[in-house]
Design an enzyme around this catalytic site. Structure first.
Site, PDB file in Angstrom:
ATOM      1  CE  LYS A  84      -4.335   0.882   2.431  1.00  0.00           C
ATOM      2  NZ  LYS A  84      -4.949   0.743   3.768  1.00  0.00           N
TER       3      LYS A  84
HETATM    4  O1  G3P Z   1      -8.924   1.843   4.457  1.00  0.00           O
HETATM    5  C1  G3P Z   1      -8.701   3.134   4.940  1.00  0.00           C
HETATM    6  C2  G3P Z   1      -9.402   3.295   6.226  1.00  0.00           C
HETATM    7  O2  G3P Z   1      -8.759   2.546   7.224  1.00  0.00           O
HETATM    8  C3  G3P Z   1      -9.562   4.693   6.648  1.00  0.00           C
HETATM    9  O3  G3P Z   1     -10.711   4.729   7.369  1.00  0.00           O
HETATM   10  O4  G3P Z   1     -12.357   5.621   8.923  1.00  0.00           O
HETATM   11  O5  G3P Z   1      -9.902   6.135   9.229  1.00  0.00           O
HETATM   12  O6  G3P Z   1     -11.185   7.181   7.397  1.00  0.00           O
HETATM   13  P1  G3P Z   1     -11.049   5.986   8.281  1.00  0.00           P
END
Ligand code: G3P
Length: 237
Positions: A84
């Protein structure tokens, strides 16, 4: 549509794998920070024993050489590791180099269709637009999913749109309808998807009615037996 679990929590991954819906896993430094006791590499290796689907391992270096060094090391951990890489000029260069080396990449922190288009051109196998974080700043994150899916389809690009930063079941439905190839979800959202108040109360009601019917049948059988025992026997019988 593929469903990935967005977590580094081994017990969550094991549980969802048993549900038969797990196609892969995405991790990031924030998710790893919520675990304890093992190194990132150990966690990744264990995840790769649970799923043979793509497992995203995120680099933290911001320079090309650093990204390449970290990514190459991740790629050696298991054949299903996907490196990633954050969207940036350096990230694009690293993605292009990884593509030349046959290492699969997931370009993360995508917030516009143009960023996704560049990542696809550079050779990323997965494009991760963040829906929830755009919603957080009063922009419709689902627009980017729709635009990127259209671009990938119109130009027949060899990549997949992975809806990330999914925060609720409605995001999931919308991403599926938009044609996202993959969505990565926190465990909580997957659980929410499996439930509906009417399903849960329906299950309870069926159980209660079943018990009632069983008790009624037992009572009926009991009184039939008592009646038969009390009935006078026919002569000659
Ligand atoms: O896959 C990306 C994710 O982990 C981000 O999620 O909720 O931190 O924006 P969030």
């Amino acid at each position: 549509m593929k469903i990935f679990l967005d977590t580094a929590d081994i017990s969550e991954i094991r549980k969802v794998a048993k549900w038969g819906v797990l196609d892969g896993v995405t991790t990031n430094p924030t998710l790893f920070a919520k675990t304890s006791g093992s190194s990132y590499e150990e966690v990744l290796k264990e995840i790769c024993t649970i799923t043979s689907g793509p497992v995203s391992a995120e680099v933290v270096a911001e320079d090309v050489e650093g990204m390449l060094r970290e990514g190459r090391a991740f790629a050696k951990l298991a054949p299903n590791i996907v490196v990633k890489v954050p969207m940036s000029e350096e990230g694009l260069e690293a993605i292009a180099t990884f593509a030349d080396e046959g290492i699969k990449t997931n370009c993360t922190l995508i917030f516009t269709a143009n960023q996704g288009l560049l990542a696809a051109k550079a050779g990323a196998s997965l494009l991760s637009p963040f829906v929830g974080r755009l919603d957080d700043i009063n922009q419709d994150g689902m627009i980017v999913i729709r635009e990127l899916v259209d671009i990938v389809t119109i130009h027949d690009l060899e990549t997949e749109v992975l809806a990330a930063s999914i925060r609720n079941p409605l995001h999931m439905t919308q991403a599926a309808l938009a044609g996202a190839h993959v969505a990565t979800l926190p465990f909580k959202v997957l659980q929410q998807m499996a439930h509906h108040p009417l399903t849960d109360s329906g299950i309870k009601q069926f159980r209660t009615d079943w018990e009632k019917a069983r008790v009624a049948l037992d009572t009926q059988k009991g009184s039939d037996k008592a009646k038969a025992a009390a009935a006078p026997t026919k002569p000659g019988a």
